[in-house]
Design an enzyme around this catalytic site. Sequence first.
Site, mmCIF file in Angstrom:
data_model
loop_
_atom_site.group_PDB
_atom_site.id
_atom_site.type_symbol
_atom_site.label_atom_id
_atom_site.label_comp_id
_atom_site.label_asym_id
_atom_site.label_seq_id
_atom_site.Cartn_x
_atom_site.Cartn_y
_atom_site.Cartn_z
ATOM 1 N N ASP A 5 -5.565 1.950 3.993
ATOM 2 C CA ASP A 5 -5.162 1.142 2.837
ATOM 3 C C ASP A 5 -3.695 0.725 2.951
ATOM 4 O OD1 ASP A 5 -5.606 -0.244 0.494
ATOM 5 O OD2 ASP A 5 -5.104 1.448 -0.800
ATOM 6 N N LEU A 45 6.486 5.404 -13.264
ATOM 7 C CA LEU A 45 6.930 4.485 -12.218
ATOM 8 C C LEU A 45 5.877 3.448 -11.880
ATOM 9 C CD1 LEU A 45 8.560 7.094 -9.792
ATOM 10 C CD2 LEU A 45 9.751 5.542 -11.347
ATOM 11 N N GLY A 73 -2.258 2.890 -11.644
ATOM 12 C CA GLY A 73 -3.403 2.174 -11.097
ATOM 13 C C GLY A 73 -4.683 2.799 -11.564
#
Length: 497
Positions: free
Chosen positions: A130, A14, A17
């Site tokens: 974040d 999906l 990173g």
Amino acid sequence: MELLNKRYKLGRVLGQGAMGRVHLAQDVTTNQQVAIKECFAQNNDELIERIKREYELMKSMDHPGVVKAIDFLHFDNKYFIVMEFIEGITLHELIQRGRRTVKFVKQLEIAIKICEAVYFLNKNGIIHRDLKPQNIILDANYNPKILDLGIAKLENVDHSITQTGNIIGTPTYMSPEQIDGKSATNSDVFSTAVILYQFFSWAKQSPFHGHGAISSMTNVVEKKLPPINLKLAYKNYEVRLGKTFAKSMRKDHEKRSKTVENMLTAFKDTLKAIKRKEIINKVITTVGSTLVTGLFILLWVLRGSFMVDNDSPLPNTHFEDGNTFFSQQKYSEAITEYRKAINLGEKSGEIFYNIGLCYSSLEKYQKSIKYYTEALRYWRGEVWENPYSASGHFQRARAYVLTKQFEKALKDLNKTLEILHKMKAFGDLGSANQVKKTAKEIDEELAAAYFLRGVLHYENQKNTATIQDLKKAITLNPSLKKQASEILEKARANLKK
């Protein structure tokens, strides 16, 4: 295909990173789709600790706006976090699609749910650190969920991986104190405000986006953002939202809003105001054109019975031109023609009323109030009081409600009902020159006035009065039942509390 932990069948990737990749998977024991985050730990004790803490935080959080962890796997020196799978798109992807993707009301609903989720995290002692559009996923109904608690920090808990001096977060969305290697209890307030400022602006990038990480961080510390710029139809809400964003994005965290509650309240109040406006406009549409344009139509057809005498045909011509523009929904042009007629000496309650209708249609309610007031001044001196002044009082009440002048609105609605009840009792209050209204037309106008007053009572939290007026409205005009049902249900529920 071999099952992961004899339970999960991995599917397509999906996303990926620097810290890992996320797989779509099938849980063969429940036959449910899940998302599995494969974490790149590489025997790094600090990263392993972070992975474990992320799972524990996600597992402990039970909120519809936060993605929940289901399982934690560790074998062959690999770490996996199994999470609920959300079919949808990220907020980043939605923003990239552009302004016409969702309406302003839906944006407010999304923003409210994001703030509720952030408030929940912060209230439970968790600073996400974040927050960014890529870390917020929206399901098919645009319900948002916050992802990735990998660098989240527990308040008042010292972790070696979050010690002062390390810059943690995404430069274009992090708070100024994070750039200094620190975090505050309201760091997420800043990040949330940046995200939502971008969302409401439909900007492709963060408002602090620069040519690189250093440039972006400099912008975060130094750049002052301009007030939010909304679509024309929602300009009235810019000031409130602008002040809210300004408080939430103050560079000094000690002067910044302590929680996202300030934003949450502003978004809820704005949404409530818009929905109140929609309800009012909807009832006027539902009861037919009698109350909104009925007087206008009557004056157009029978204006010879109402208008003052004037030897010059020019005022009449301008009035008719204004009527034509009005029927074409060219309200600014209609106002111009009506004013020309006034300048040529044609002044009456009817022409001022029509100008008021034009300004209402343009959503310039303060100006419409001025002209409705002038129309009522002309009508007030007539025998038995001109029966069509009920429409003037009603329209001014509507404008008062939409500009939050509730006490004045209530007085006008009471006057509307007084005139209409007199008309019903005496059959009609008009002179021989005026068109008589049927009982049905009067009932429709009474229903609209009761409905609007009921809505006003609801806004003032007068639940018993709300129920009484809405019941009267439905009795007089059963077609209002559908619209009244939601408010009636809420008013009854409030009485039970």
